[in-house]
Design an enzyme around this catalytic site. Structure first.
Site, short mmCIF file in Angstrom:
data_model
loop_
_atom_site.label_atom_id
_atom_site.label_comp_id
_atom_site.label_asym_id
_atom_site.label_seq_id
_atom_site.Cartn_x
_atom_site.Cartn_y
_atom_site.Cartn_z
N HIS A 145 77.62 -5.23 95.35
CA HIS A 145 77.84 -4.90 96.64
C HIS A 145 79.19 -5.43 97.34
CE1 HIS A 145 76.22 -9.08 96.18
NE2 HIS A 145 74.85 -8.53 96.12
N ASN A 171 73.04 -10.06 102.72
CA ASN A 171 74.04 -10.81 101.76
C ASN A 171 74.51 -10.08 100.72
OD1 ASN A 171 75.49 -12.94 100.94
ND2 ASN A 171 73.79 -13.86 99.71
N ASP A 174 71.88 -11.93 90.50
CA ASP A 174 71.79 -11.56 91.92
C ASP A 174 70.98 -12.29 92.81
OD1 ASP A 174 72.88 -9.62 93.85
OD2 ASP A 174 70.80 -8.92 94.19
N ASP A 228 71.05 -1.96 96.72
CA ASP A 228 70.69 -3.46 96.86
C ASP A 228 69.29 -3.11 97.85
OD1 ASP A 228 70.28 -5.87 96.91
OD2 ASP A 228 72.20 -6.42 98.20
N HIS A 275 61.41 -6.85 102.56
CA HIS A 275 61.03 -8.13 102.65
C HIS A 275 59.59 -8.13 103.60
CE1 HIS A 275 64.16 -10.71 100.96
NE2 HIS A 275 65.03 -10.02 101.38
N ASN A 295 65.71 -11.14 90.51
CA ASN A 295 65.25 -12.56 91.17
C ASN A 295 63.70 -12.30 91.60
OD1 ASN A 295 65.86 -10.27 92.88
ND2 ASN A 295 66.79 -11.60 94.52
N HIS A 336 65.95 -4.17 94.30
CA HIS A 336 64.76 -5.04 94.19
C HIS A 336 63.43 -4.68 94.17
CE1 HIS A 336 67.88 -8.33 94.40
NE2 HIS A 336 68.62 -7.54 95.15
N LEU A 337 62.66 -4.73 93.17
CA LEU A 337 61.23 -4.30 93.38
C LEU A 337 60.27 -5.29 93.52
CD1 LEU A 337 61.33 -1.76 90.25
CD2 LEU A 337 61.38 -1.28 92.65
N ARG A 338 60.47 -6.59 93.47
CA ARG A 338 59.82 -7.66 93.89
C ARG A 338 58.60 -8.05 92.87
NH1 ARG A 338 63.95 -9.46 96.38
NH2 ARG A 338 64.08 -8.84 98.53
O1 DOR Z 1 70.81 -9.37 101.08
C1 DOR Z 1 70.48 -9.64 99.94
N1 DOR Z 1 68.97 -9.34 99.54
N2 DOR Z 1 71.39 -9.72 99.05
C2 DOR Z 1 71.20 -10.50 97.74
O2 DOR Z 1 71.96 -10.84 97.05
C3 DOR Z 1 69.55 -10.61 97.42
C4 DOR Z 1 68.59 -9.65 98.15
C5 DOR Z 1 67.50 -10.02 97.98
O3 DOR Z 1 66.95 -10.30 96.88
O4 DOR Z 1 66.76 -9.89 99.10
ZN ZN Z 2 73.33 -9.75 95.75
#
Ligand code: DOR
Ligand code: ZN
Length: 425
Positions: A230, A276, A150, A303, A307, A90, A58-60
Site C-alpha cells: 500500500h 493505515n 502487515d 488491502d 472490521h 495478522n 485480510h481474511l480474519r
Molecule cells: O488499514 C489497515 N488495516 N492497514 C493495515 O495495515 C492493517 C489492516 C487491518 O488488518 O485491518
Molecule cells: Zn498494511
C-alpha cells in the site's frame, strides 16, 4: 465436469471471439466454435480477463470470524472477479507457524471459491523481535513465499536484513508495511493541512518514505526480493523510481482507495475513512495514478480489511483502520484507469501472480491455459449497497456510490464460482 462455451467475448479488450472451457482449461478459442455438450453463455459486450489476483487480503480467520472468514472472504473475492488471494498473517493466532498457514490454506481449499495463498509473518507474533519459522512455513503444504508483518512495520533494520537474507534461499519475498513507528505515534490521519485544521495527530508521508528508502537499500545489498505494501505518497513513488532504475528487485502495490479518495474525507469524522496508511492528498493520488500507469507501481492490491461494527462504528480515535476492497476493486480500477484492459490485466492479475509465484494464475485465456478467468460487463453501473456485500463486514467507503463495471462470471479451474453476477455456492 460441465463444459462452457462463452460466446462473443472480448478477451482482454480484443475483437469478440468464443472460448470453450473444458476439463479445467481453455480448450479452444476462435469465432463460431461448436460444442454440443457445453453450456452456452452469451457474452456479447463482455470482457474476459485472467482471474484477478489479490496480493493483500485480510481474511480474519482464525480469530475474528465475526468480521470475516476464509469462506466469506473467498466469496467476496470471487464476486469481485478474483481467482486467487494472498491472506495476510495478522490473524489471531498470528500466521507465524507452519500449523497456522496450513490451517488457512486448508480452509481455502474447503471453501473452493478462490485459491487462498497464505502469507507468513516475518516475526513471531508480529512483535518485531524474533524471526518466525520462515523455512518451516515455506516447506509446509501451504508453500509460503510471501512474508509480511502487515499491520506492523518490520522496523528493526537488522531483522529486516535477516528476513531478506533468509527468503532468498527459496526465492521468497518480504512484503513490508512501510511505517516508521516512532514517526506515527498516536497518528490518526495524514499529516497535512487537513489534520491541522481538524486538530488530529498526523501520520507524515516521511514515515513511509524513510522505511522504503532504507529497505530498497537493504534489498539491493542482500540481493533479495522486496515488495512494498500500500504505497500512499508521491515521495514513495520517487524513491521506488530511483530504486528500480538501479535494478533493485523491488515491487510495489497501491490500493483502490489510495487511487480514489483523499484526506478531505476525514472532515466527515466517519471512521469508515480511517485506514493505515491514511488517505493522502490529491497530489499524492495523482502521483500514484501516474506511477501505476507507468509501472513504477506494479500492481493494485485491495488491502481488504473487514472490521466488525463495534470496531468501526465508534469514535474516530478508537476505530480500527481499514476498509473493504474485494468486491469493488475492479470497479474502482475501471473508474480510475478507464477501459485499458491490458493495463488492468497486468496490474490486477498477471503481475500479482508473478510476484506471488502463482503459476496457474495471471494467464490470459488461451488454448491449454488453466481456466481461471472473469467476465466483466464494462457498460453496467451499480450502486454499492453495503448490506448486499458477501463480506461479513460492512465497512465499505463506497456505500451508495454508483460505480462502473460488474463482474458477471468468474471461473476457477473451469468451474464457475460466480454466474450471472451471483455466487454459485
Ligand atoms: O488499514 C489497515 N488495516 N492497514 C493495515 O495495515 C492493517 C489492516 C487491518 O488488518 O485491518
Ligand atoms: Zn498494511
Amino acid at each position: 465436469m460441465t463444459a462452457y462455451l462463452i460466446r462473443n467475448v472480448s478477451v482482454v479488450g480484443g475483437a469478440p471471439t468464443d472460448l470453450l472451457i473444458r476439463d479445467g482449461v481453455v480448450a479452444e478459442t476462435g469465432a463460431g466454435l461448436t460444442a454440443p455438450d457445453a453450456t452456452v453463455l452469451d457474452a456479447t459486450g463482455l470482457v474476459a480477463l485472467p482471474g484477478l489476483v489479490d496480493l493483500h487480503t485480510h481474511l480474519r480467520e482464525p480469530g475474528r470470524e465475526d468480521a470475516e472468514t476464509v469462506e466469506s472472504g473467498s466469496r467476496a473475492a470471487a464476486l469481485g472477479g478474483y481467482t486467487a488471494v494472498c491472506a495476510m498473517a495478522n490473524t489471531s493466532p498470528v500466521a507465524d507457524t507452519a500449523g497456522v498457514v496450513e490451517q488457512v490454506w486448508r480452509l481455502g481449499r474447503e471453501a473452493g471459491l478462490v485459491d487462498v495463498q497464505p502469507i507468513g509473518a516475518v516475526t513471531v507474533g508480529l512483535a518485531g523481535e524474533r524471526l518466525a519459522e520462515l523455512g518451516a512455513m515455506a516447506d509446509s503444504a501451504a508453500r509460503v513465499r510471501i512474508f509480511s508483518d502487515d499491520g506492523h512495520c518490520v522496523a528493526d533494520p537488522k531483522l529486516m536484513r535477516r528476513a531478506l537474507e533468509y527468503v532468498k534461499a527459496f526465492d521468497g519475498v518480504v512484503a513490508q508495511h512501510a511505517e516508521e513507528p516512532r514517526l506515527t505515534e498516536g497518528a490518526q490521519m495524514h499529516e497535512g493541512e487537513v489534520s491541522t485544521r481538524l486538530g488530529l495527530t498526523g501520520w507524515p508521508a516521511v514515515a513511509e518514505e524513510a522505511i522504503i528508502a532504507r529497505d530498497v537499500l537493504l534489498a539491493e545489498h542482500v540481493g533479495s526480493r522486496l515488495h512494498i505494501c500500500h504505497v500512499s505518497t508521491a515521495g514513495s513513488v520517487e524513491v521506488l523510481r530511483h530504486a528500480k532504475a538501479r535494478g533493485v528487485k523491488v515491487t510495489a502495490e497501491v490500493t483502490p482507495h489510495h487511487l480514489l479518495l483523499t484526506d478531505e474525507k476525514a472532515t466527515t469524522y466517519d471512521p469508515v475513512y480511517k485506514v493505515n496508511p491514511p488517505l493522502r492528498t490529491a497530489a499524492d493520488v495523482a502521483a500514484l495514478r501516474a506511477a501505476l500507469a507507468e509501472g513504477v507501481i506494479d500492481i493494485v492490491a485491495t488491502d481488504h480489511a473487514p472490521h466488525a461494527v463495534e470496531d468501526k462504528e465508534c469514535e474516530w480515535a478508537y476505530a480500527r483502520p481499514g476498509m473493504l476492497g474485494l468486491e469493488t476493486a475492479l470497479s474502482i480500477a475501471l473508474d480510475v484507469l478507464g477501459p485499458q484492459w491490458d493495463l488492468i490485466a497486468e496490474r490486477m492479475s498477471r503481475a500479482p501472480a508473478r510476484i506471488a509465484g502463482l503459476d496457474s494464475h495471471g494467464l490470459d485465456p488461451a488454448p491449454g491455459v488453466p481456466a481461471n478467468l472473469t467476465l466483466v460487463d464494462p457498460a453496467a453501473r451499480r450502486v454499492i449497497e453495503p448490506a448486499e456485500l458477501a463480506s461479513r463486514s460492512r465497512n465499505t467507503p463506497y456505500a451508495r456510490m454508483t460505480l462502473p463495471g460488474r463482474i458477471v462470471a468468474t471461473f476457477l479451474r473451469g468451474e464457475p464460482t460466480v454466474l450471472d453476477g451471483k455466487a454459485v455456492k
